[in-house]
Design an enzyme around this catalytic site. Structure first.
Site, PDB file in Angstrom:
ATOM      1  N   ARG A   1       0.862  -1.178   0.000  1.00  0.00           N
ATOM      2  CA  ARG A   1       0.000   0.000   0.000  1.00  0.00           C
ATOM      3  C   ARG A   1       0.899   1.228   0.000  1.00  0.00           C
ATOM      4  NH1 ARG A   1      -5.127  -2.355   1.641  1.00  0.00           N
ATOM      5  NH2 ARG A   1      -4.621  -4.296   2.688  1.00  0.00           N
TER       6      ARG A   1
ATOM      7  N   ASP B   1     -13.532  -7.482  -1.681  1.00  0.00           N
ATOM      8  CA  ASP B   1     -14.702  -6.858  -1.049  1.00  0.00           C
ATOM      9  C   ASP B   1     -15.833  -6.542  -2.026  1.00  0.00           C
ATOM     10  OD1 ASP B   1     -13.495  -6.869   1.425  1.00  0.00           O
ATOM     11  OD2 ASP B   1     -12.588  -4.903   1.146  1.00  0.00           O
TER      12      ASP B   1
END
EC number: 2.7.1.11
Lengths: 343, 343, 343, 343
Positions: free
Chosen positions: D73, D128
């Protein structure tokens, strides 16, 4: 020290896990070099080999089905004729001990090589569970797991259509896969090579079950299952009268016969090669790993002419000559245990 | 004859398969009636029970996790105080023999009941594999399979992020699940209750692995793993100073400590109850079925005060008093076998 | 209101989940009664039915393969001749709307019934994914998952033996299972009914791959795959000249032909009925549940003559007459997408 | 032409399958070179890369979880500040187009880079399912499958002990995993970030279920689920008053609250990272492969500033600026569909 490894016979989930454990122990622990001969005995006869190191690539073998070394079946006569070449390959490569991993054929050859003075430690491999002098071997649990999963699925389709379903599983000489998957998946009948079946009895059992109001009948058939004499003519596979190959094994033929006799819809599934491929179960990974560690330890301590073996919870060594005397068949009392759930 | 059955302690894949096999043998083969007492010993204390017949509904239990009878943990003192009531319940229901299926607590109670004159045959049940005098029990293979599948998955995510991953598995006193899933999934370290760990050593091992250029580190931690004295303060779970419940077990606390010491991202996963639920593996279905058959046979032949047990490939009977003397922990040589793959 | 439900054609994972969702919505939400007719249209013709309530037993159907109502294939002529009886059964049972769950045959019958004035809402069911006017149906994902798992396993055994492996999957008219499992499992060639194959090309592709040094070749074959004219004589199954049944489908015959032409060991596996049984995947459970909810809603709102359909992420209604005009085959651009991975 | 590829954000099953398909198409079909930048945007900032060829090693990526390129990230500010370096890396390596594969963060960065003149085609990745303008993305089906399998297992253990079980699944902002696995596994309640819950209502529902005589209660909780104001104080995770880290998410805290309020035994399981690791499902392998093919095609045809997207059964291109405007949350009508099965 240099140690040779090879895998022979049909492939089997867990072979790579054994190789990894041998390398980890021999190379990682004791600093020995490991040479892998390719495609079973052929690699020894033709001096085809690779070096296997204790590295990340080897480490990843644990979960991978098949064998990184390749495998092949070799005619025993070819092997016997090649003793000189085998010894030369071992000498040329400085290989001081050999670990053949294989089934009955491979281990019989290993036993003979041991008699001929080659320092050998065998590792038993068979999805069929038919090697003697060991409680079980890696590969069998995976095969039973795959067969059980398939039979679980066939239950619901058989119920929905009120069918008789036959499932042919591997096991030419020994019915362990059939018996264990039959118990595990709640089959209504299991036919093994060890106990010839009578088609009359099979049909009676099926009819009785449907008469009781049950919705389906699942029968697991080992590929080596055989009818009792006079019960039903089982044709050999192979080429038919017109040169067309035939692929119908015992389950297909039995299915036709049952359909003809009782007029119920019968469906037959032959599980085939899926039973011997893919990622091994956790049980088989642990057993294969332990076999590999103990084979490498046996070599390190000069315990030759032996085979690693599971006895209860221990890994023992048994003489190769002892282990290859006979196949381990399903004994009568085990079949009776299973038969209590038939019908 | 009327036979009572109950399941005690934590649930475990295979309990229903044992019940089915008992019913099939006792009811189907010998014509005995089977009474199931509900919610463990409580059903006996409170005379709550159901009759179980050898029918299609019972037959379908084979693949179902959990226990159709319900289960509960009962305080040993409550049980001792209830001996009179237990005997009365058995008398009132005409139950001449009792088969308790359970772990160490249930079997200890069974052993005591046997001493008090109740005809009992025990069946060992534990996902933890910590019951003595049997090679293994049903439930353990399923738990190891689930844990192994989870660790297989964690490998790829750990590699992609170059992380340390801790996986907490069940095993308060014995580290069998941790050890076997650690071997099966190629963990880089496994911490068991039997062998206290030193956080310094753990950190050194992790640092060394990353220094070698490896991409990740997977450590399996049994929930009962403990640090050596002076290594690291493991806080008890429970209520904190402000009345807030804490849920952090050993893996979470160790993860924080490692992150603090070596500055690497650590992620912790606690597998929890998924390890004890769901459809049993084929291995566990076969073992549970055999245990059920042999327990019913033992009752039929009046072999009381015994527990069924796997020894090699055979189902034997061992005295309950013998089997409940101590827990079966991971012996040193097995841990060393596993430790050869650490790092 | 009383609503009738039936399942027709081959069984399919997710049928029970649809029934459960219909009952939950119609009975649980709107208080309507649900009557299940047994064994497809036969139940309507013979007035065999059961009442299904919104209870725990129905709730458990979610994960169960097959159909609790049984299923059967009914000859369209028999059905047409039985219109009077069908209407009488519906009247006698006070059934005001009917939800047939089935494939092309069942939905065509449903469309005809709608034309004859019976209030009908159809639910598409097919493992083959060949029903038009819906992105997909439940059952297909499960079938592809099972086939993919099998092909994953065959890779390792093919590699170890350097073999050509053919895998026959379901799909008589449409090659969706073959195409999707071929993509998912990395097959080196996939043969569909939509695109006739040339054995010469197949053999050339195989030889090229082995010449490049690759170790194996996996070819997925839909059961309805057909050679281009002049390429190779595909015999029909059925009874041979001596009255012996033959079971060799296209994959077996192609395997013999390849072996004959290129002299490589070929192994063939026919996955068969395992593709349509057992617990549905989570994808199929969700889709089946949504279809059931929306079918019951459509009935409640009087939207008859329609079929529920997945469009993107929405469940829509499409006219049954539209949906049953033609089968949904694999379009050319999808095949080309897949073909990019051949060889 | 040289094409750059990188994977950003959390890892996800199917990333490797996308990379493989890009390489197969760009390199295998069009002869373009593919350069993989390592560890997300960092590889671009630090010029760390590898060449990826269309060979056997790349071909094997199909079934492997995680990402061969590593991922990380990156803070958006760091990225913005690094625009010059990113452009220089692309120039230095002769990379003419970039395919970033990632979630909302990565795609937002990709959209910004496109605005800055970098030729970019994005591939959406998220377990997700919260990326807008695409029906779904790869990884989600695998995550739902893993969660469903776990909940299936928890059912049997909850039933046996008559427990309330809470299962926390991933989903900080969007409740798709919770909703879909809740439907698929027959949860009795599912709590999503989109619909704040009231603990009173939750407790009432649980009590009602047990009063009806049901044996257990399973509640799926998305990690981002939140109580309605005034219902219950959800503490933030992090460091407690004594510097001890706390790991209790919403499910654990809710479990304590329920136990306190209704006095029933509650058990909580947090599935954690297993949801994002391991072999992708066949659905995700097919979708990832199609996304990879179409991303490479889009690059080849100069369609920059776009994201590949699933629309019905087609792969389309949508502007990155459009796709990154907002997260795709569970809409009210979908939640109501699911809620019909609560209680």
């Amino acid at each position: 020290m240099r140690i040779g490894v090879l895998t022979g016979g049909g492939d089997c989930p867990g072979l790579n896990a054994v190789i990894r454990a041998i390398v980890r122990t021999a190379n990682g622990r004791y600093g020995d070099a490991v040479v892998g001969f390719q495609d079973g005995w052929r690699g020894l006869l033709e001096d085809r080999k690779i070096n296997i190191h204790n590295d990340d690539r080897t480490d990843r073998l644990l979960t991978k089905g098949g064998t990184m070394l390749g495998t092949a079946r070799t005619n025993p006569d070819v092997l016997r004729a090649g003793l000189g070449r085998i010894k030369r390959t071992l000498d040329d490569n400085g290989v001081e001990a050999l670990i053949p991993i294989g089934g009955e054929g491979t281990l019989t050859a290993a036993s003979w090589l041991a008699d001929e003075g080659v320092p050998v430690v065998g590792v038993p491999k068979t999805i069929d569970n038919d090697i003697d002098c060991t409680d079980t071997t890696f590969g069998h649990d995976t095969a039973v797991t795959i067969a059980t999963d398939a039979i679980d699925r066939l239950h619901t389709t058989a119920e929905s259509h009120q069918r008789v379903m036959l499932v042919e599983v591997m096991g030419r000489h020994a019915g362990w896969i059939a018996m264990n998957s039959g118990i595990a998946a709640g089959a209504h009948l299991t036919l093994l090579p060890e106990v010839p079946f009578d088609v009359d009895d099979v049909c009676t059992m099926i009819k009785r079950r449907f008469q009781r109001g049950d919705s389906h009948f699942i029968c697991v058939v080992a590929e080596g299952a055989k009818p009792v004499e006079g019960s039903f003519h089982l044709r050999e596979g192979g080429i038919d009268e017109f040169g067309h190959e035939r692929f119908t094994g015992v389950a297909h033929q039995l299915g036709v016969e049952i359909e003809r006799r009782i007029g119920k819809e019968v469906r037959t599934t032959v599980l085939g090669h899926v039973q011997r491929g893919g990622t091994p179960t956790s049980f088989d990974r642990v057993l294969a790993t332990r076999f590999g560690v103990h084979a490498a330890e046996a070599v390190h301590h000069g315990r030759f002419g032996q085979m690693v073996s599971l006895r209860g919870t221990s890994i023992d060594l048994v003489p190769l000559s002892e282990a290859t005397k006979q196949l381990k068949l399903v004994p009568e009392n085990r079949y009776e245990e299973a038969a209590a759930f038939f019908g």
